[in-house]
Motif scaffolding. Structure first.
Motif: not given
Lengths: 498, 544
Positions: A287-308, A326-333
């Motif tokens: 999931g290096g494109d960050g798109l799954a991360a974008r979805e995960i970060l929509k939950y406010p309870e999420v504290k740590n997303v580690t992407l390998v 833009e597409l991944n809503a700047h999830a990586m940052a």
């Protein structure tokens, strides 16, 4: 004879001639890779064949205008059909290289005949110095036109197959038109005219059906404009933009299209996150494109997303390439994101931490190296890294196209000791796509979906777990490191659809 | 006589390799490396005259002579029985014998035996060892052991190279005619029937270890003819099948179907399956090969219990035990022991020099034991070479070479990204029937010859391998494997050699089983240890 029109003819046939050469080079690069070698050998053999054509021209003694038109029609036929013919040869036979160089030699020879014959037709009309100067000027202008329009206009707009047919048609029309232009010196203009019309009609039909031909081939891969392409030590990364939106390809395989990727990623992420006991710590494998991360970060309870993800070129692109960021809503940052470029299997083995949610988004198991990541060996490791009320989700290829492979993944996860819940979603770019949700114990939904989704609702989410008859469970063996049955299932099933 | 490189390659690896390997051999820099044999000279001192003896003898309960798999298995058995006063004396600087292994910055790698066929039944000492190591998690519903998945050889397991391409498996299916495939099927059916065969007492006709096999004449008669003769008589004549059987014999016995008995040839195919179906767990392996099993056996012993670089040159049964004389290999200083029990865990040709009464009178069985030489090379590569066809597997075999090809030390490594450095272990059994001549041939070639041979063999299949090879190390084993020649396994010599000498001197080694396999060495090691336990007056239930 109208000399201006004849020079225009030179321009057109020169353009056509170079286009065929470029088509052959591009096709060989697409299909065989290593574009430097492909272009260099194709251009070399093409020029050599033109030399053969020029040499052969001396053996044409009489009826030069007649032969010229016939050669035009010959080029139209062979050149026009070269791309569709080569794609089909590649798809259906093992003799692609023979066909490639064979057609390059034939087209090159015919094109090599054109200018010498034309010079001979015009030799009585002009002084030698003017003749050579003007004919070659238009010849080279045609080459310029071709080399600029091919990459900028024709390949992006029409693709290789239709470009090839279009220029074949153009060649046929030149032939047709020449029957009038050269009428005074032609023996049987009418017969040639009939042939030229028939050939043109044939190529027009081909052009209309070009879409279907294209689908038959692999050309649609990069039918869109390539906006970014890079090769990392691990893979070839290509971003394209076209009418259908923005797409990412890894080694020529579509990873997502911006048009419908939200379907894939919402379906991948939310069923797992709504079922997990906690969602504070989430691990994403692949999931290096960050798109799954974008979805995960929509939950406010999420504290740590580690992407390998293995490839720093991919995660770097997802971070820095504007359109992708833009597409991944700047999830990586996002400050909650931690990107680690390492081997996912090694990471799981060596880091004893546990996670609330693990999202496994690996490429499909189309070789033994990837097949390892779908074995009980890997899943047992995954189970050790999943917290007590944790939920993991595994992208599991298509239950429609690779039905036994999909159920093999489910069977394997069960054999590794998981409770599993398979589901699927329709992603038009991919077709019906499958996922398997796993946990230590049955895990019902515990929390609502976040705001701002485009595909899933509480209601439609339930429907994902229903399997229609043609995707229902099939018996499959457990995929183990020492049998790798999944790779065999997968290869066999996808072969049927491709 | 100077051979050209091409002649050398033809002499060792066959003319096909000489033709393809040398044709493709452009001038290249030789790969740096060395021959890393153990010191043959030290061992050969045994053949000379009388060696000095120490005046003072240390006392010990059990002395194990030889730190290979048999000796370490004996020590392991004794440790489990709680016998503390046990010493293992090893000639070499490292224990392990032909299961030794090495390690460098890339990976651990084997120097000899590199896999263990996963046992079919949950019994016997090997199974006990695997359980101790955590390699077995339990048994399934049918009673088959469940092995740790990461230890079983991962797919792809084997591939074979023939005329420019790699193919899956060990039998060359590509281009095989229907008649050849039918012959293979008939052969497999015969082997399955042998695997399923049991005698009136319920013993398997072909079992692991050989000691558990039926001694019914129905099957042991197969020991009298060569495997090649039996194949011929049974109408198994297709070159591909003959190749497969030859490969099997070279792999397990170090010689071709001409050199082993039919009983041994069939044993290879029938002993490790039960004939009840296709159930086969395959092989257990580790990067360092059976060196991993050696490490586990060693871990059962207290530090210092295994003494290295000690040459035992005499074992003499005396009242109440044995007197053992040895030399420290480094200093030449003599040592002596008074042991209540001795387990002599060395091959017969060494035992015949060491056991005092046998020095006087050569045992009659000695000539029946023949040992074939092997050469093993480890190539450290900066990356995997490219291959045409089926992808890199664990075992990579060349159809047209006399070598067995190579195994990949990093094959069991669990990584998603498989590129990167590795170690290939290349094996060449010197399969000729005259073992003495073969031994001379091995020793006659020095590093530059071996470098040329190994690289010619590899280059035939991997044209890009030379610049990837960082280092090459070669080990020549003069007496690597006992050969199950016709009449040997079920003839009188092997059984006579198993007999203890008096109450205090017991013998162990894989050669007593007639096959140079871990299971045989382990079995005879445990057996000798149990005899020694009895000699110490300890009653301990047998593991056998």
């Amino acid at each position: 004879m109208n000399k201006t029109l004849l020079f225009f003819t030179v321009l057109v046939i020169a353009t056509c001639g170079l286009i065929y050469e470029l088509i052959a080079g591009a096709l060989a690069s697409y299909l065989l890779g290593d574009s430097i070698t492909q272009f260099s050998t194709v251009i070399g053999s093409y020029l050599f064949a033109m030399g053969i054509g020029s040499w052969l021209s001396r053996f044409i003694e009489r009826g030069v205008p007649q032969r010229f038109v016939e050669i035009e029609l010959g080029v139209a036929l062979v050149g026009g059909l070269c791309a569709p013919m080569l794609f089909l040869t590649f798809a259906l036979t093992d003799i692609f290289r023979v066909a490639l160089y064979g057609s390059v030699l034939v087209i090159g020879t015919l094109v090599g005949l054109e200018i010498p014959l034309l010079l001979r037709i015009l030799k009585d009309e002009l002084k030698f110095k003017d003749l050579v100067s003007q004919v070659l000027t238009f010849d080279y202008l045609g080459a310029l036109a071709a080399s600029i329009s091919f990459p900028l206009l024709f390949v992006p707009k029409l693709g290789l197959v239709r470009t090839s047919l279009l220029f074949g048609l153009l060649n046929a029309l030149v032939g047709l038109w020449s029957t009038w232009l050269l009428a005074p010196v032609l023996a049987h203009p009418l017969r040639l005219r009939v042939k030229a019309v028939a050939l043109s009609l044939f190529l027009v039909v081909g052009l209309v059906l070009g879409d279907r031909l294209t689908n038959f081939s692999e050309e649609h891969l990069y039918a869109d404009d390539v906006v970014h392409a890079t090769s990392s030590p691990y893979q070839r990364i290509v971003l394209t933009r076209g009418k259908r939106g923005f797409s990412l390809y890894l080694n020529g395989n579509l990873q997502f299209s911006s048009l419908d990727e939200y379907r894939y990623h919402e379906a991948l992420v939310h069923p797992a996150l709504v079922r997990a006991g906690k969602v504070e710590r989430v691990l994403v494998l692949g999931g290096g494109d960050g798109l799954a991360a974008r979805e995960i970060l929509k939950y406010p309870e999420v504290k740590n997303v580690t992407l390998v993800d293995l490839d720093p070129a991919m995660t770097g692109l997802a971070t820095r390439y504007d359109e992708l960021a833009e597409l991944n809503a700047h999830a990586m940052a996002d400050p909650r994101m931690h990107v680690i470029n390492t081997d996912a299997m090694e990471y799981l083995r060596e880091k004893p931490e546990t996670w609330d949610v693990i999202v496994v988004d690996f490429p499909d198991p189309n070789n033994f190296s990837l097949g390892k990541l779908y074995t009980t060996g890997f899943y047992k490791l995954l189970k050790r890294r999943l917290g007590p009320e944790g939920v993991a989700v595994i992208q599991s290829t298509s239950p429609m196209f690779a039905r036994r492979s999909f159920w093999c993944i489910d069977t394997t996860l069960k054999a590794a000791g998981f409770w599993t819940q398979p589901y699927h979603a329709l992603v038009p770019s991919f077709g019906e796509w499958g996922y398997v949700l796993v946990a230590h114990e049955p895990a019902p939904p515990r929390r609502p979906m976040p705001e701002g989704l485009r595909f899933l609702t509480e209601d439609t989410h339930e429907g994902l777990f229903q399997f229609p008859m043609d995707m229902s469970p099939l018996p499959a063996e457990v995929n183990r490191l020492n049998n790798q049955v999944l790779v065999h299932y997968y290869e066999e099933e996808w072969r049927r659809w491709n | 006589m100077e051979l050209t490189r091409r002649e050398l390659v033809a002499a060792f690896l066959g003319s096909a390799v000489a033709a393809s390997g040398c044709r493709r051999m452009r001038p290249r820099e030789p790969v740096p490396g060395a021959i890393v044999d153990r010191a043959v000279d030290v061992g050969h001192k045994l053949r000379g005259g009388a060696l000095p003896r120490a005046a003072e003898a240390q006392t010990v309960d059990v002395l194990v002579v030889g730190g290979g798999v048999a000796g370490l298995s004996a020590a392991w058995r004794l440790a489990a029985a709680g016998v503390k006063d046990v010493r293992v004396l090893e000639l070499d600087s490292e224990p392990g014998g032909t299961s030794r292994s090495g390690r460098n910055e890339v990976s651990a790698y084997p120097w000899g035996a590199h896999y263990l066929p996963a046992p079919l039944v949950d019994s016997g000492p090997v199974m006990r060892l695997l359980r101790e190591m955590g390699a077995v998690s339990g048994v399934d519903a049918q009673g088959y052991p469940d092995y740790a998945e990461e230890l079983l050889i991962h797919e792809p397991e084997e591939r074979i190279f023939y005329k420019g391409d790699w193919y899956e498996g060990l039998y060359l299916r590509a281009g095989a005619s229907p008649a050849e495939l039918a012959e293979l099927e008939r052969f497999e059916a015969r082997m399955n029937a042998f695997a399923a065969a049991r005698d009136a007492k319920g013993r398997k006709a072909f079992a692991v270890p050989t000691a558990l096999s039926s001694d019914d004449a129905e099957w042991t008669a197969l020991d009298k003819v060569t495997m090649a003769r039996w194949m011929e008589a049974e109408g198994f004549r297709s070159p591909r099948l003959r190749w497969l059987v030859d490969y099997a014999c070279r792999d397990d016995y170090g010689t071709t179907a001409e050199g082993v008995s039919a009983w041994a040839g069939i044993w290879y195919f029938a002993a490790r399956q039960d004939g009840k179906g296709e159930r086969s767990e395959g092989f257990l392996s580790w990067p360092e090969g059976n060196g991993h099993l050696v490490k586990h056996l060693l871990s059962s012993l207290a530090p210092g219990q295994v003494e290295r670089n000690v040459l035992v040159h005499s074992v003499e049964p005396v009242e109440g035990g044995c007197r053992v004389d040895a030399l420290e290999a480094a200093t030449g200083r003599p040592r002596a022991y008074r042991a209540r029990q001795v387990v002599l865990a060395c091959p017969r040709f060494v035992a015949a020099h060491v056991v005092a009464p046998w020095r006087e009178k050569r045992p009659e069985w000695l000539g029946a034991f023949q040992y074939g030489p092997w050469v093993v090379a480890n190539l450290t590569l900066s990356d995997k070479p490219a291959s045409h066809g089926f992808p890199l597997a664990w075992d990579n075999v060349f159809y047209e070479s006399r070598s067995l090809g190579y195994v990949v030390a990093t094959h069991q490594g669990l990584r998603m990204d498989e590129r990167g450095p590795t170690v290939f272990t290349w094996y060449l059994p010197m399969a000729g029937l005259d073992v003495k001549a073969e031994r001379e041939k091995v020793l006659s070639a020095g590093y530059s010859e071996w470098e040329g041979l190994v690289m010619a063999d590899m280059l035939a299949a991997h044209q890009d391998i030379a610049p990837l090879t960082r280092r090459l190390e070669v080990m020549r084993w003069g007496h690597a494997m006992v050969r199950p020649t016709p009449g040997f396994l079920w003839g009188p010599a092997r059984f006579a050699a198993q007999e203890s000498l008096g109450d205090s001197l017991h013998f162990a080694h894989s050669d007593l089983g007639g096959m140079a396999l871990f299971e045989e060495a382990n079995w005879f090691g445990v057996k000798a240890a149990e005899k020694a336990l009895k000699g110490l007056g300890r009653a301990d239930p047998s593991w056998l």
